[in-house]
Design an enzyme around this catalytic site. Structure first.
Site, PDB file in Angstrom:
ATOM      1  CG  ASP A 394     -12.939 -35.110  49.147  1.00 60.40           C
ATOM      2  OD1 ASP A 394     -11.781 -34.731  49.610  1.00 60.40           O
ATOM      3  OD2 ASP A 394     -13.992 -34.831  49.788  1.00 60.40           O
TER       4      ASP A 394
HETATM    5  P1  NAP Z   1     -13.957 -31.754  46.103  1.00 64.24           P
HETATM    6  O1  NAP Z   1     -13.387 -32.840  46.991  1.00 64.24           O
HETATM    7  O2  NAP Z   1     -15.292 -30.997  46.517  1.00 64.24           O
HETATM    8  O3  NAP Z   1     -12.787 -30.800  45.643  1.00 64.24           O
HETATM    9  C1  NAP Z   1     -12.988 -29.561  44.804  1.00 64.24           C
HETATM   10  C2  NAP Z   1     -11.648 -29.124  44.644  1.00 64.24           C
HETATM   11  O4  NAP Z   1     -12.215 -27.963  43.572  1.00 64.24           O
HETATM   12  C3  NAP Z   1     -11.379 -28.443  45.811  1.00 64.24           C
HETATM   13  O5  NAP Z   1     -10.145 -28.854  46.574  1.00 64.24           O
HETATM   14  C4  NAP Z   1     -11.007 -26.916  45.447  1.00 64.24           C
HETATM   15  O6  NAP Z   1      -9.606 -26.482  45.560  1.00 64.24           O
HETATM   16  C5  NAP Z   1     -11.029 -26.833  43.812  1.00 64.24           C
HETATM   17  N1  NAP Z   1     -11.885 -25.767  43.287  1.00 64.24           N
HETATM   18  C6  NAP Z   1     -12.910 -25.104  43.787  1.00 64.24           C
HETATM   19  N2  NAP Z   1     -13.315 -24.046  42.966  1.00 64.24           N
HETATM   20  C7  NAP Z   1     -12.491 -24.194  41.921  1.00 64.24           C
HETATM   21  C8  NAP Z   1     -12.259 -23.400  40.652  1.00 64.24           C
HETATM   22  N3  NAP Z   1     -13.138 -22.237  40.674  1.00 64.24           N
HETATM   23  N4  NAP Z   1     -11.266 -23.699  39.908  1.00 64.24           N
HETATM   24  C9  NAP Z   1     -10.445 -24.715  40.181  1.00 64.24           C
HETATM   25  N5  NAP Z   1     -10.532 -25.643  41.296  1.00 64.24           N
HETATM   26  C10 NAP Z   1     -11.506 -25.319  42.049  1.00 64.24           C
HETATM   27  O7  NAP Z   1     -14.434 -32.419  44.833  1.00 64.24           O
HETATM   28  P2  NAP Z   1     -14.590 -33.936  44.212  1.00 64.24           P
HETATM   29  O8  NAP Z   1     -13.365 -34.507  43.968  1.00 64.24           O
HETATM   30  O9  NAP Z   1     -15.457 -33.890  43.084  1.00 64.24           O
HETATM   31  O10 NAP Z   1     -15.170 -34.608  45.126  1.00 64.24           O
HETATM   32  C11 NAP Z   1     -16.947 -34.573  45.614  1.00 64.24           C
HETATM   33  C12 NAP Z   1     -16.917 -34.693  46.942  1.00 64.24           C
HETATM   34  O11 NAP Z   1     -18.418 -33.997  47.449  1.00 64.24           O
HETATM   35  C13 NAP Z   1     -16.786 -36.001  47.565  1.00 64.24           C
HETATM   36  O12 NAP Z   1     -16.074 -35.971  48.860  1.00 64.24           O
HETATM   37  C14 NAP Z   1     -18.215 -36.470  47.686  1.00 64.24           C
HETATM   38  O13 NAP Z   1     -18.300 -37.540  48.532  1.00 64.24           O
HETATM   39  C15 NAP Z   1     -18.872 -35.316  47.955  1.00 64.24           C
HETATM   40  N6  NAP Z   1     -20.180 -35.279  47.544  1.00 64.24           N
HETATM   41  C16 NAP Z   1     -20.572 -35.892  46.321  1.00 64.24           C
HETATM   42  C17 NAP Z   1     -21.934 -35.811  45.954  1.00 64.24           C
HETATM   43  C18 NAP Z   1     -22.385 -36.387  44.568  1.00 64.24           C
HETATM   44  O14 NAP Z   1     -23.438 -36.795  44.462  1.00 64.24           O
HETATM   45  N7  NAP Z   1     -21.546 -36.210  43.586  1.00 64.24           N
HETATM   46  C19 NAP Z   1     -22.906 -34.932  46.800  1.00 64.24           C
HETATM   47  C20 NAP Z   1     -22.518 -34.329  47.687  1.00 64.24           C
HETATM   48  C21 NAP Z   1     -21.028 -34.305  48.132  1.00 64.24           C
HETATM   49  P3  NAP Z   1      -9.163 -24.894  45.813  1.00 64.24           P
HETATM   50  O15 NAP Z   1     -10.285 -24.501  46.846  1.00 64.24           O
HETATM   51  O16 NAP Z   1      -7.748 -24.753  46.230  1.00 64.24           O
HETATM   52  O17 NAP Z   1      -9.499 -24.252  44.432  1.00 64.24           O
END
Ligand code: NAP
Length: 467
Positions: A394
């Site tokens: 994201d």
């Molecule tokens: P993300 O959008 O959750 O994407 C994570 C990606 O990691 C997934 O597409 C997944 O694809 C891949 N993945 C999962 N396990 C894996 C593994 N073992 N090895 C390799 N790849 C793996 O992550 P992000 O870009 O860090 O974004 C964070 C999101 O969480 C945002 O939408 C944010 O708003 C939200 N959020 C943030 C917080 C905060 O405070 N930081 C708290 C809650 C929510 P595959 O399944 O294809 O592997």
């Protein structure tokens, strides 16, 4: 004499809490900040135990044992990726404590016939304590349930939800005001408690899982206010100070997180109303381009990294899941030895809690000066040879800029798509946290190295060594 000493220790604790918050503001000083907080809390607890009004230590001891037995595993064994729900769970307990103290104080006043004489000031404090406490208990449990997957993460809505919540809120507030003038109206007190518990549930269920971190920060703020009100009700200075600090810092954190997602508070709290469009957009929600992802093998990927001049690493939730941070550091050291300049791009909401990436990379020994925040790193992408995206989705999704129908539209992103080439490490074609497609992965400049991030990095390390 003892009382003066207790107040002095409380003063020292308060200073330590303020120093702690200051320390937590920067990655380099965060550990020291936590140590200040622990010392401050230990001193505050010890000073409170010296209070002459304590008649028996047995229940306190039982409470300490139960708290330690529950707190130790929660602190030591819950994985970092589950930290938001763990924090929500802790808030529920903290708020429950404040609510029960408020209820206890009220019952005790009723028993000893002091109801009619209870001052307006004391009733205000008690009312606020119970109101904020009770809605934080159920609200936090709902947030915990959503993040843990026990409850559906999507917004749960029903007709006239907004109006119902508003009416309930007005009713709770009326009970509170009435009690200040007529504290002996016990049924009004219990009605207020019930309404507050209901508000907590109804306030959180219409909010989607993606916004839960902001909600948790806000509930943290409410728990702090409940604690401060408890301090007024019990005439305890440290509770007032610690509660006010907690309330203020929780509120600031909620604001910072909303800003990082480019969401207004109103949007987070009421955005789910009429969520049919949100749900529909979430099914696609990407940039709408068509194309296929191009896979690459570890050997070719390693060549690109080894012969690049500038590499920017973008860690995300996937790096946290696979616990790949140590392999990341090893790879960085290897390519740096070959003369490659490496920087990390840290998005404020990458992972699942604020500072998630900083904590993991610090644990692996990555120097802080290599971590650049979004505003600092974004202008560097056009001159970056390889942007290495490790389990981020994201936070690098260009749809947040281009697709106004996307649920993440408006969220600031890392401009990875501007790099000369992009290398993405993820397991498959899975979407990110928001569930939307990501056109970055089908960009002609992007190559995908599929697999668990830790395994893929292991292969990259072997190949870079051989290059
Ligand atoms: P993300 O959008 O959750 O994407 C994570 C990606 O990691 C997934 O597409 C997944 O694809 C891949 N993945 C999962 N396990 C894996 C593994 N073992 N090895 C390799 N790849 C793996 O992550 P992000 O870009 O860090 O974004 C964070 C999101 O969480 C945002 O939408 C944010 O708003 C939200 N959020 C943030 C917080 C905060 O405070 N930081 C708290 C809650 C929510 P595959 O399944 O294809 O592997």
């Amino acid at each position: 004499m003892t009382e003066t000493l207790i107040q002095l220790v409380y003063l020292v604790s308060s200073v330590l809490f303020i120093l702690s918050l200051r320390g937590l503001g920067r990655a380099e000083t965060a550990r020291r900040g936590m140590q200040y907080a622990m010392l401050g809390m230990a001193l505050a607890v010890l000073a409170t135990l010296a209070n002459e009004q304590i008649v028996s230590y047995e229940w306190i001891l039982i409470g300490l044992i139960v708290g330690a037995v529950m707190g130790y595993p929660m602190g030591m064994w819950v994985p970092m990726t589950a930290m938001p729900q763990r924090i929500a769970f802790s808030h529920a307990f903290g708020a429950l404590a404040a609510t029960l103290v408020g209820i206890g104080e009220y019952i005790s006043a009723a028993k000893h016939g002091g109801m009619a004489t209870i001052s307006a000031g004391k009733m205000t404090a008690l009312g606020l304590e119970v109101l904020f406490g009770a809605l934080t208990v159920t609200g936090s449990l709902m947030a915990f349930g959503k993040l843990q997957g026990i409850l559906p993460g999507r917004p749960l809505t029903y007709p006239h939800q907004n109006t119902t919540n508003l009416v309930l809120f007005g009713l709770g507030l009326s009970c509170f005001v009435y009690l200040i003038w007529v504290p002996e109206a016990q049924w009004v007190f219990w009605l207020m408690v019930l309404i507050a518990f209901m508000i907590g549930i109804l306030m959180v269920v219409p909010i989607g899982g993606a916004d839960m971190p902001v909600v948790i920060a806000l509930l943290n703020s409410y728990a702090g206010l409940a604690a401060a009100a408890t301090g007024f009700a019990l005439n305890n200075n440290i509770l007032i100070i610690a509660g006010a600090l907690d309330g203020a810092s929780g509120f600031v954190l909620a604001l910072v997180m909303s800003k990082a997602m480019n969401r207004s508070f109103g949007n987070v709290l009421f955005g789910a109303f009429g969520s049919a469009e949100v749900a529909a957009a979430a099914v696609g929600g990407g940039g709408g381009k068509s194309g296929t992802m191009v896979a690459i093998n570890a050997e070719d990927a390693a060549m690109r990294l080894a012969y690049a001049q500038k590499v920017v690493i973008v860690p995300g939730y996937g790096m946290a899941v696979s616990q790949a941070q140590h392999q990341v550091r090893e790879l960085v050291e290897l390519i740096e030895k070959r003369g490659v300049e490496v920087r990390f791009a840290i998005h404020p909401v990458a992972g699942r809690m604020p500072g998630h990436m900083n904590v993991l990379l610090a644990e692996a020994g990555v120097p802080y000066d290599k971590l650049l925040e979004m505003d600092e790193v974004n202008p560097k992408f056009p001159e970056t040879d390889v942007a290495l995206v490790i389990g981020a989705n994201d936070v690098v999704n260009p749809a947040a800029r281009t697709n106004s129908a996307s649920p993440i539209y408006g969220m600031p992103i890392l401009n990875v798509h501007e790099a000369k080439s992009i290398l993405v490490l993820k397991r498959g074609t899975g979407a990110g946290f928001s569930g939307v497609e990501n056109d970055l992965f089908i960009d002609p400049k992007t190559s995908m190295l599929f697999g668990d991030a830790k395994d893929s990095l292991g292969h990259l390390i072997v190949e870079v060594k051989a290059a």
